[in-house]
Scaffold this motif. Structure first.
Motif, mmCIF file in Angstrom:
data_model
loop_
_atom_site.group_PDB
_atom_site.id
_atom_site.type_symbol
_atom_site.label_atom_id
_atom_site.label_comp_id
_atom_site.label_asym_id
_atom_site.label_seq_id
_atom_site.Cartn_x
_atom_site.Cartn_y
_atom_site.Cartn_z
ATOM 1 N N ILE A 1 -19.464 -17.452 -33.360
ATOM 2 C CA ILE A 1 -18.687 -16.234 -33.605
ATOM 3 C C ILE A 1 -17.713 -16.441 -34.765
ATOM 4 O O ILE A 1 -17.450 -15.525 -35.558
ATOM 5 N N TYR B 1 -17.634 -14.164 -38.168
ATOM 6 C CA TYR B 1 -16.410 -13.604 -38.745
ATOM 7 C C TYR B 1 -16.311 -13.921 -40.238
ATOM 8 O O TYR B 1 -15.924 -13.080 -41.049
ATOM 9 N N PHE C 1 -14.869 -17.520 -26.870
ATOM 10 C CA PHE C 1 -15.976 -16.760 -27.464
ATOM 11 C C PHE C 1 -15.796 -15.266 -27.202
ATOM 12 O O PHE C 1 -15.914 -14.455 -28.122
ATOM 13 N N ARG C 2 -15.517 -14.907 -25.958
ATOM 14 C CA ARG C 2 -15.483 -13.494 -25.576
ATOM 15 C C ARG C 2 -14.423 -12.706 -26.337
ATOM 16 O O ARG C 2 -14.678 -11.585 -26.783
ATOM 17 N N HIS D 1 -15.404 -12.107 -29.999
ATOM 18 C CA HIS D 1 -16.608 -11.273 -30.041
ATOM 19 C C HIS D 1 -16.238 -9.811 -29.814
ATOM 20 O O HIS D 1 -16.727 -8.908 -30.503
ATOM 21 N N HIS D 2 -15.358 -9.577 -28.849
ATOM 22 C CA HIS D 2 -14.902 -8.216 -28.574
ATOM 23 C C HIS D 2 -14.188 -7.624 -29.795
ATOM 24 O O HIS D 2 -14.447 -6.488 -30.197
ATOM 25 N N LEU E 1 -18.159 -5.077 -23.915
ATOM 26 C CA LEU E 1 -17.611 -6.392 -24.238
ATOM 27 C C LEU E 1 -16.182 -6.514 -23.728
ATOM 28 O O LEU E 1 -15.743 -7.600 -23.345
#
Length: 361
Positions: A189, A193, A309-310, A313-314, A340
């Motif tokens: 991720i 970016y 990660f989450r 990612h969101h 997400l």
């Protein structure tokens, strides 16, 4: 460390075998697609696809590797035709039976999936299949390649941990190994970016990932949401979740992961997830026991990596769909990006449960 390399290497080798296969001898033809797509040359795309298709259907001697590689190459034509407003099976007679045969041979959907366009796609510049040929698309594919084999190794460890007692030293070791694999998701991720423009993704790439109809059914296009992370989390913390949108999310993408992960998902559905079982053991044994605390702390470490990660990612999804506010609000894999946010909240809740258990001492 040697065991880690062995696990990842085994999964990567399977991907490499498909990536190296070119049963339709289609490399030079598929590599013409970006130019045809730039020119919106639908007749040219249809003409090349007819050249690519096997004249007598799928050869009987093909195994999984050949069928998966053939679906990869045909698949780039499918997404291209849909991007220009055409259902592929409507404009190419004889296409549908080939797709259905390939789907049966691989036990996967009758179109290209995330696997086909990323880890089953050669990474070399003179062989990598692409819808657009844009650098951002190449980076998008690479962001998935960074983490897929490590994620598959992580699923294997999570399944193994489901039978390891919380107070066992092997539980801590397994959690540490799992966290190390999941760190690759964080790296992927971060890479996305750095190298993928939200504007380019939304305007130039996303239109190639639309659903298409085959055999009377609609099949979603490739999307990072098809990564089997949701299978890992199902085993880790989500198998008994009563969150309706989360359950629907998992069941939507289950057909797009490898059969082995569908089997893992079914095996754990309805039973206690790893976190539930570990917290139950901690309640019985008492969290003042050092081995119990060590196990819970290691388990929390896994969740912390997932959150690393989450959360980005969101944010990345929000940023991307803010760019395209006037267009579709559905993600590239067919999901609403708000899902997400739900996943982030659910993961935070899991960490809170583990922290609450640790704080009881």
């Amino acid at each position: 460390m040697e065991r880690t390399l062995d696990r990842v290497g085994a999964f990567a080798a399977t991907h490499a075998a498909v990536a190296a296969s070119d049963p339709l001898h289609a490399r030079s033809l598929v590599l013409q697609l970006p130019g045809l797509n730039r020119n919106k040359d639908v007749p040219g795309i249809v003409g090349l696809l007819r050249e690519v298709l096997p004249a007598r259907g799928m050869p009987s001697g093909w195994g999984f590797v050949e069928a998966a590689a053939a679906m990869r190459d045909i698949g780039f034509f499918l997404g291209s035709l849909k991007r220009h407003g055409h259902e592929p099976t409507d404009v190419v007679p004889g296409l549908e039976p080939v797709l259905l045969d390939l789907a049966r041979a691989t036990d996967l959907p009758p179109r290209e999936t995330l696997l086909h366009v990323t880890v089953w796609n050669p990474a070399a510049a003179d062989a990598q299949r692409s819808y657009t040929g844009l650098p951002d698309e190449a980076h998008l594919l690479e962001s998935v390649r960074i983490s897929m084999a490590a994620l598959e190794a992580a699923i294997a460890v999570t399944v193994e941990l489901s039978d390891v007692p919380l107070r066992s030293p092997a539980f801590v070791q397994g959690c540490d190994e799992l966290a190390a694999y999941l760190q690759k998701m964080v790296e992927s991720i971060v890479y996305a970016y750095r190298f993928i423009s939200p504007q380019v993704f939304y305007d130039e790439l996303r239109p190639f990932y639309e659903p298409i109809r085959i055999g009377g059914q609609s099949y979603l296009g490739p999307g990072a949401v098809e990564m089997p992370l949701f299978v890992l989390e199902h085993v880790l913390w989500g198998s008994q979740s009563d969150h309706p949108a989360y359950r629907e999310f998992k069941e939507t993408y289950l057909p797009y992961v490898l059969p082995v992960y569908r089997e893992v998902y079914a095996r754990f559905t309805g039973g206690p997830a790893l976190v539930d079982r570990a917290l139950g053991e901690a309640l019985v044994l008492g969290v003042r026991s050092e081995p119990v605390r060590a196990g819970l702390t290691a388990l929390e470490g896994v969740i912390k990596v997932l959150l690393r990660f989450r959360a980005p990612h969101h944010k990345l999804a929000e940023r991307t769909y803010e760019v395209g506010r006037s267009g579709p609000a559905i993600g590239s894999g067919g999901y609403a990006p708000s899902m997400l946010g739900d996943l982030l909240t659910l993961t935070c809740d899991v960490r809170s449960r583990i922290r609450a258990a640790l704080d009881e001492s």
